[in-house]
Design a protein around this motif. Structure first.
Motif, PDB file in Angstrom:
ATOM      1  N   ASP A  50       0.831  -1.202   0.000  1.00 33.06           N
ATOM      2  CA  ASP A  50       0.000   0.000   0.000  1.00 33.06           C
ATOM      3  C   ASP A  50       0.867   1.253   0.000  1.00 33.06           C
ATOM      4  N   ILE A  51       1.918   1.242   0.822  1.00 28.19           N
ATOM      5  CA  ILE A  51       2.822   2.391   0.882  1.00 28.19           C
ATOM      6  C   ILE A  51       3.483   2.587  -0.475  1.00 28.19           C
ATOM      7  N   ALA A  52       3.932   1.500  -1.096  1.00 27.34           N
ATOM      8  CA  ALA A  52       4.576   1.595  -2.401  1.00 27.34           C
ATOM      9  C   ALA A  52       3.632   2.148  -3.459  1.00 27.34           C
ATOM     10  N   GLN A  53       2.361   1.768  -3.391  1.00 29.59           N
ATOM     11  CA  GLN A  53       1.384   2.270  -4.363  1.00 29.59           C
ATOM     12  C   GLN A  53       1.166   3.770  -4.236  1.00 29.59           C
ATOM     13  N   ASP A  54       1.384   4.310  -3.041  1.00 29.31           N
ATOM     14  CA  ASP A  54       1.284   5.762  -2.853  1.00 29.31           C
ATOM     15  C   ASP A  54       2.462   6.503  -3.471  1.00 29.31           C
ATOM     16  N   LYS A  55       3.534   5.755  -3.801  1.00 32.37           N
ATOM     17  CA  LYS A  55       4.723   6.319  -4.435  1.00 32.37           C
ATOM     18  C   LYS A  55       5.303   7.518  -3.663  1.00 32.37           C
ATOM     19  N   PRO A  56       5.585   7.343  -2.388  1.00 38.45           N
ATOM     20  CA  PRO A  56       6.206   8.449  -1.653  1.00 38.45           C
ATOM     21  C   PRO A  56       7.641   8.675  -2.114  1.00 38.45           C
ATOM     22  N   ALA A  57       8.046   9.928  -2.134  1.00 39.50           N
ATOM     23  CA  ALA A  57       9.452  10.231  -2.390  1.00 39.50           C
ATOM     24  C   ALA A  57      10.312   9.819  -1.212  1.00 39.50           C
ATOM     25  N   VAL A  58       9.718   9.862  -0.003  1.00 35.60           N
ATOM     26  CA  VAL A  58      10.467   9.623   1.230  1.00 35.60           C
ATOM     27  C   VAL A  58       9.646   8.742   2.154  1.00 35.60           C
ATOM     28  N   TRP A  59      10.303   7.786   2.799  1.00 31.80           N
ATOM     29  CA  TRP A  59       9.740   7.032   3.912  1.00 31.80           C
ATOM     30  C   TRP A  59      10.512   7.410   5.165  1.00 31.80           C
ATOM     31  N   THR A  97      12.060   5.139  -3.464  1.00 29.30           N
ATOM     32  CA  THR A  97      11.732   5.887  -2.249  1.00 29.30           C
ATOM     33  C   THR A  97      12.967   6.015  -1.360  1.00 29.30           C
ATOM     34  N   GLN A  98      13.277   7.219  -0.965  1.00 25.29           N
ATOM     35  CA  GLN A  98      14.393   7.440  -0.044  1.00 25.29           C
ATOM     36  C   GLN A  98      13.957   7.101   1.373  1.00 25.29           C
ATOM     37  N   VAL A  99      14.766   6.340   2.099  1.00 27.78           N
ATOM     38  CA  VAL A  99      14.473   5.966   3.482  1.00 27.78           C
ATOM     39  C   VAL A  99      15.332   6.794   4.420  1.00 27.78           C
ATOM     40  N   ILE A 100      14.676   7.477   5.356  1.00 23.41           N
ATOM     41  CA  ILE A 100      15.370   8.199   6.417  1.00 23.41           C
ATOM     42  C   ILE A 100      14.718   7.806   7.736  1.00 23.41           C
ATOM     43  N   GLY A 101      15.272   8.214   8.864  1.00 21.11           N
ATOM     44  CA  GLY A 101      14.604   7.870  10.109  1.00 21.11           C
ATOM     45  C   GLY A 101      15.400   8.162  11.361  1.00 21.11           C
ATOM     46  N   THR A 102      14.688   8.063  12.469  1.00 18.15           N
ATOM     47  CA  THR A 102      15.274   8.143  13.794  1.00 18.15           C
ATOM     48  C   THR A 102      14.922   6.861  14.537  1.00 18.15           C
ATOM     49  N   TRP A 103      15.130   6.812  15.842  1.00 20.34           N
ATOM     50  CA  TRP A 103      14.833   5.611  16.613  1.00 20.34           C
ATOM     51  C   TRP A 103      14.057   5.964  17.865  1.00 20.34           C
ATOM     52  N   ASP A 104      13.564   4.919  18.538  1.00 19.69           N
ATOM     53  CA  ASP A 104      12.967   5.051  19.863  1.00 19.69           C
ATOM     54  C   ASP A 104      13.591   3.966  20.743  1.00 19.69           C
ATOM     55  N   ASP A 105      12.926   3.545  21.788  1.00 21.03           N
ATOM     56  CA  ASP A 105      13.627   2.721  22.772  1.00 21.03           C
ATOM     57  C   ASP A 105      13.938   1.293  22.309  1.00 21.03           C
ATOM     58  N   HIS A 106      13.005   0.625  21.613  1.00 25.14           N
ATOM     59  CA  HIS A 106      13.219  -0.786  21.290  1.00 25.14           C
ATOM     60  C   HIS A 106      14.348  -0.987  20.280  1.00 25.14           C
ATOM     61  N   ASP A 107      14.516  -0.059  19.343  1.00 19.16           N
ATOM     62  CA  ASP A 107      15.649  -0.155  18.436  1.00 19.16           C
ATOM     63  C   ASP A 107      16.885   0.543  19.006  1.00 19.16           C
ATOM     64  N   TYR A 108      16.698   1.394  19.972  1.00 17.21           N
ATOM     65  CA  TYR A 108      17.809   1.946  20.745  1.00 17.21           C
ATOM     66  C   TYR A 108      18.545   0.818  21.457  1.00 17.21           C
ATOM     67  N   GLY A 109      17.792  -0.208  21.872  1.00 17.00           N
ATOM     68  CA  GLY A 109      18.402  -1.388  22.464  1.00 17.00           C
ATOM     69  C   GLY A 109      17.733  -1.887  23.724  1.00 17.00           C
ATOM     70  N   ARG A 110      16.984  -1.011  24.400  1.00 15.69           N
ATOM     71  CA  ARG A 110      16.377  -1.407  25.670  1.00 15.69           C
ATOM     72  C   ARG A 110      15.074  -0.633  25.880  1.00 15.69           C
ATOM     73  N   ASN A 111      14.034  -1.333  26.279  1.00 19.08           N
ATOM     74  CA  ASN A 111      12.756  -0.686  26.559  1.00 19.08           C
ATOM     75  C   ASN A 111      12.944   0.431  27.583  1.00 19.08           C
ATOM     76  N   ASP A 112      12.406   1.606  27.277  1.00 18.70           N
ATOM     77  CA  ASP A 112      12.535   2.791  28.131  1.00 18.70           C
ATOM     78  C   ASP A 112      13.980   3.253  28.285  1.00 18.70           C
ATOM     79  N   GLY A 113      14.844   2.862  27.360  1.00 21.83           N
ATOM     80  CA  GLY A 113      16.242   3.276  27.451  1.00 21.83           C
ATOM     81  C   GLY A 113      16.392   4.787  27.468  1.00 21.83           C
ATOM     82  N   ASP A 114      17.335   5.280  28.277  1.00 21.47           N
ATOM     83  CA  ASP A 114      17.571   6.719  28.396  1.00 21.47           C
ATOM     84  C   ASP A 114      19.058   7.003  28.233  1.00 21.47           C
ATOM     85  N   LYS A 115      19.510   8.173  28.696  1.00 25.01           N
ATOM     86  CA  LYS A 115      20.891   8.590  28.464  1.00 25.01           C
ATOM     87  C   LYS A 115      21.904   7.712  29.175  1.00 25.01           C
TER      88      LYS A 115
END
Length: 341
Positions: A50-59, A97-115
C-alpha cells in the motif's frame, strides 16, 4: 526519471543531509512523505505494498523500527538484516523511495532506554547501517542520531528534522501499575541537540518544517511515555517554536501503537500546531478504543496503519494533506492542514 533537486543545501550546512535519490518529475507538483513506527520483523507486514502504491518520495522511520531489545550487536544486526530484506520493504526502496529515520527505545536497544544506556554509541552505528548512512557522514561522528533533510516541491521547500529522544533523555520512574511519573526538571534532547534544533529553525527558508520524535509531543492525558512527562522540555520546545517562528510546523511521532491527529494552539503562532502520530505497522493496540486526548481531531485509529503527507504548491502557499492509511487502500482519516506562514 528526471533528476530534480531534493536537498537544497550542501552537506554540513546547518546539519542538513544531502538526499540520496532523485524524485520523478511529478514532484514539481506534489511531494509525498510517508511515515510510521512500531514494526516487528517477525510479524506479518501487509502495508508495504500500500505504501509503495502511494509512491512516496520519502519514507520516515519514527522509531521501534525493529524490536531489538538486546545489548548484543549480533542480535540487533540479525533483526535489522531481516527487516532490510523483507520483500515489501525492499520493493519500496528499490522503486526509488528514499528511506530516512530516527529511533525510539526498542531499536535503541532497551525498553525505556535513556541517556544512561551503556550501549548507545555502539547501537547508533548499527541503526545507521540499517538506514544506509554513508560511512563518512557527520551523523556517525556525533553523539545522537538527530539530523535534517530538505526537499523541493515546485519552488517550495520542505525540511524534515529528525530528533533523537533517547540518547540524552533523563530517567523516568514507572510504578508497579506501569504508570510513568513526570520528571519535573528532566530533559529530552540535551543542550547540544537543543542548540542544533534552534539553528535548524531560526532563519530557515523552508516553507514547511516536519519535526519528528519517537514519543508524542502534544498529548498529555495518557499514562505512557510522552514529552509531557518532561514538562520543562515540552514547554521549551513550544517556546522555541514561538521564538523562531518557522513556517508550516508539523510534528510527527510514533510509539503508541495507535494513530491520531492532535492540534494545539501555541501563543505567538498564527496557526495551531498539528501532530500526526502513526504507530502500529505490525501490531497496533486494537484494545485501545477510548483513550482521552483533548487535542485529538478525528478518530483514534487502532488498526495497522501508516501516515502520508501530500504537499502541493498553490500560488504563494504550500498546501498539505495528512492522512492515516491502512491495508487494501483503506483511508482512516484525512485532514487538510493550513500551514502557518
Amino acid at each position: 526519471m528526471k533528476t530534480i533537486l531534493l536537498c537544497l543545501l550542501a552537506a554540513g550546512l546547518l546539519g542538513e543531509q544531502p538526499a540520496a535519490r532523485a524524485q520523478s518529475a511529478a514532484s514539481a507538483s506534489e511531494l509525498r512523505i510517508a511515515f510510521g513506527s512500531c514494526n516487528r520483523h517477525d510479524l506479518p507486514q501487509p502495508l508495504w505494498d500500500d505504501i509503495a502504491q502511494d509512491k512516496p518520495a520519502v519514507w520516515v522511520w519514527l522509531g521501534d523500527n525493529i524490536y531489538g531489545d538486546s545489548d548484543n550487536p549480533q542480535v540487533l544486526r540479525a533483526k535489522y538484516d531481516a527487516q532490510f530484506n523483507q520483500p515489501g520493504y525492499r520493493h519500496l526502496r528499490e522503486q526509488g523511495t528514499q528511506v530516512i529515520g530516527t529511533w525510539d527505545d526498542h531499536d535503541y536497544g532497551r525498553n525505556d532506554g535513556d541517556k544512561n544506556y551503556p550501549f548507545k554509541a555502539q547501537n547508533q552505528q548499527i541503526a545507521l547501517d540499517f538506514l544506509q548512512e554513508p560511512q563518512n557522514s557527520t551523523r556517525r561522528k556525533q553523539e545522537g542520531i538527530y539530523t535534517s533533510y530538505a526537499y523541493a516541491v515546485g519552488k517550495k521547500k520542505v525540511k524534515v528534522i529528525l530528533l533523537d529522544d533517547r540518547y540524552f533523555q533523563d530517567p523516568l520512574f514507572r510504578d508497579s501499575a506501569l504508570v510513568y511519573h513526570p520528571n519535573p526538571t528532566g530533559d529530552v534532547l540535551g543542550e547540544a541537540q537543543w542548540a542544533w534544533l534552534r539553528q535548524q529553525l531560526a532563519g530557515s527558508d523552508a516553507d514547511a518544517h516536519i519535526i519528528a520524535s519517537g514519543i508524542q509531543f502534544l498529548p498529555y492525558q495518557h499514562r505512557f511515555e510522552k514529552w509531557a512527562n518532561f514538562p520543562v522540555a515540552r514547554q521549551r520546545l513550544l517556546t522555541l517554536l514561538k521564538d523562531t517562528r518557522p513556517k508550516g510546523v508539523l510534528l510527527i511521532s510514533g510509539d503508541r501503537h495507535i494513530g491520531e491527529v492532535s492540534r494545539v494552539p501555541v501563543p505567538g503562532l498564527k496557526k495551531p500546531v498539528y501532530e500526526i502520530t502513526s504507530s502500529g505497522l505490525t501490531h497496533p493496540a486494537t484494545h485501545n478504543t477510548s483513550e482521552p486526548n483533548q487535542y485529538r481531531v478525528g478518530p483514534l485509529v487502532n488498526q495497522k496503519h501508516y501516515a502520508l503527507f501530500q504537499f502541493r504548491p498553490h500560488g504563494r502557499q504550500l498546501r498539505v494533506t495528512a492522512s492515516l492509511r491502512g491495508d487494501d487502500g483503506k483511508v482512516f482519516y484525512t485532514e487538510e492542514i493550513k500551514l502557518n506562514r
